[in-house]
Scaffold this motif. Structure first.
Motif, PDB file in Angstrom:
ATOM      1  N   TRP A 159       0.815  -1.214   0.000  1.00 57.70           N
ATOM      2  CA  TRP A 159       0.000   0.000   0.000  1.00 57.70           C
ATOM      3  C   TRP A 159       0.850   1.266   0.000  1.00 57.70           C
ATOM      4  N   LYS A 160       2.132   1.131   0.303  1.00 58.36           N
ATOM      5  CA  LYS A 160       3.021   2.299   0.276  1.00 58.36           C
ATOM      6  C   LYS A 160       3.558   2.612  -1.120  1.00 58.36           C
ATOM      7  N   ARG A 161       3.296   1.743  -2.081  1.00 52.40           N
ATOM      8  CA  ARG A 161       3.833   1.972  -3.421  1.00 52.40           C
ATOM      9  C   ARG A 161       3.091   3.132  -4.107  1.00 52.40           C
ATOM     10  N   ALA A 162       3.873   4.015  -4.717  1.00 53.35           N
ATOM     11  CA  ALA A 162       3.310   5.221  -5.309  1.00 53.35           C
ATOM     12  C   ALA A 162       2.382   4.934  -6.481  1.00 53.35           C
ATOM     13  N   LYS A 163       2.522   3.770  -7.120  1.00 60.11           N
ATOM     14  CA  LYS A 163       1.704   3.488  -8.306  1.00 60.11           C
ATOM     15  C   LYS A 163       0.236   3.289  -7.973  1.00 60.11           C
ATOM     16  N   TRP A 164      -0.070   3.065  -6.694  1.00 64.12           N
ATOM     17  CA  TRP A 164      -1.461   2.876  -6.321  1.00 64.12           C
ATOM     18  C   TRP A 164      -2.056   4.213  -5.877  1.00 64.12           C
ATOM     19  N   ASN A 165      -3.227   4.548  -6.409  1.00 60.21           N
ATOM     20  CA  ASN A 165      -3.919   5.758  -5.990  1.00 60.21           C
ATOM     21  C   ASN A 165      -4.644   5.501  -4.673  1.00 60.21           C
TER      22      ASN A 165
ATOM     23  N   GLY B 114      -6.450   2.190  -4.590  1.00 58.86           N
ATOM     24  CA  GLY B 114      -5.500   1.085  -4.543  1.00 58.86           C
ATOM     25  C   GLY B 114      -4.872   0.928  -3.174  1.00 58.86           C
ATOM     26  N   GLN B 115      -4.525   2.028  -2.542  1.00 64.74           N
ATOM     27  CA  GLN B 115      -3.944   1.958  -1.199  1.00 64.74           C
ATOM     28  C   GLN B 115      -4.944   1.388  -0.199  1.00 64.74           C
TER      29      GLN B 115
END
Length: 363
Positions: free
Chosen positions: A117-123, A126-127
């Motif tokens: 959930w910390k990955r920037a690709k998820w809005n 997504g988080q």
């Protein structure tokens, strides 16, 4: 035992850490006499079996969010029709499908990976999804698999959930293929190396910026690409264009060359920040690459005293310059990293721990 391995792209491993783990663990479980079934997607050549494992090829929706879940849904349906004693599910994103296995009384262990959930690709959506599936993994799995002590700590502190810690293994290289490097235009010991997908949490932009601020004499070779992060890729390209010492070479699929690149590097620069025990980091350690890593708990846990660390461009520039000024000390750190990989991160030990886990799950 009949063991199903679900949730990855499958084998042969050509993509990432999950796939490498499935290949290394599954092959050893098959060698130990177990019936191992691996669910695969996207293979060009659909092999029926590989290294003793039975392969089941099923389709998937080609979308960055739905690809994994759609394929796992079909895989779970296949498992329900073709019974297994134990299911090993990789990636917490697959948690919404775990109740079907639970209702069928198939014991499940879920490898939750890092803090997705910390990955920037998820809005925002997504988080929220990845935070939700962490909870569902805890609720619906008989056991949680963490690949680092820091991931264990997170699940215990956040969800009061126990887990079993099983890391990845590291391939150990005793020597570098200097001839292959030179044939491809690289001088052994003559470059700094980055190997990473171009995603913000891997800090490739920070590494390029920090390197550019340094007075390094050796070039920076950057191996990697990204299928979705166009804006971030442009940022890296723009930074690299300002410094002729930076060489963006794209993805390297030749595994022999990639091994040689790790083993022949003056330093390996590792910017990953949200995973647990990172396979690229272990590969660098096993190759004896002196490693300079982004300063987070996961990287300190894996590298221990063999690593050097950075938090921003300025201190990275300083560490790179120090590495070039004292290459002997740098090599000693690389040797220490290789020995740490040899002792603490062996695939035989990892597979034995998965076998014990499966026996415990079956009861």
């Amino acid at each position: 035992m009949r063991i199903a391995m679900i949730g990855t792209r499958g084998v042969p491993a050509r993509y990432g850490g999950f796939e490498t783990a499935v290949e290394e663990i599954g092959a050893r479980l098959a060698d130990a006499g177990h019936d191992v079934r691996v669910y695969c997607r996207g293979a060009v050549e659909k092999l029926p079996a590989y290294k003793g494992m039975t392969l089941v090829h099923l389709p998937a929706v080609q979308h960055k969010i739905m690809e994994t879940l759609s394929h796992t849904a079909l895989s779970v349906g296949h498992v329900l029709l073709h019974r297994t004693d134990v299911a090993l599910v990789f990636n917490a994103a697959n948690a919404p499908l775990l109740p079907f296995l639970k209702l069928a009384r198939i014991p499940v262990a879920t490898h939750v990976d890092g803090l997705e959930w910390k990955r920037a690709k998820w809005n925002g959506a997504g988080q929220r999804y990845y935070l939700a599936v962490e909870k569902l993994s805890v609720r619906w799995s008989k056991q949680i698999i963490a690949d680092a002590v820091a991931i264990q700590d997170y699940y215990r502190e956040t969800y009061a959930a126990g887990s079993v810690m099983i890391p990845y293994g590291a391939p150990v290289q005793e020597r570098c293929d200097d001839d292959l490097l030179r044939a491809e235009g690289y001088e052994p010991g003559g470059y700094h190396l980055v190997v990473a997908r171009f995603e913000p949490e891997n800090h490739v932009d920070l590494i390029v910026e920090g390197y550019s601020r340094s007075a390094a004499r050796l070039p920076l070779v950057v191996v990697g690409s990204a299928p979705y992060a166009e804006e971030y890729v442009k940022k890296i390209n723009d930074l690299a264009a300002k410094d002729e010492r930076v060489k963006l070479v794209g993805a390297v699929w030749n595994q022999d060359l990639l091994d040689a690149l790790y083993a022949g590097s003056a330093t390996y620069l590792h910017g990953h920040s949200v995973g647990g025990t990172n396979p690229s980091l272990l590969r660098a350690m096993g190759a004896g690459a002196p490693t300079i890593a982004y300063d987070v708990v996961f990287n300190r846990e894996v590298l221990a005293e063999s690593g050097a660390f950075f938090a921003g461009p300025e201190d990275l520039a300083t560490v790179i310059e120090q590495a070039e000024d004292d290459p002997a000390a740098c090599r000693r750190r690389g040797d220490l990293a290789r020995e740490r990989a040899r002792v603490h991160y062996t695939w035989d030990d990892v597979a034995a721990r998965y076998e014990r886990l499966c026996l415990d799950l079956r009861g």
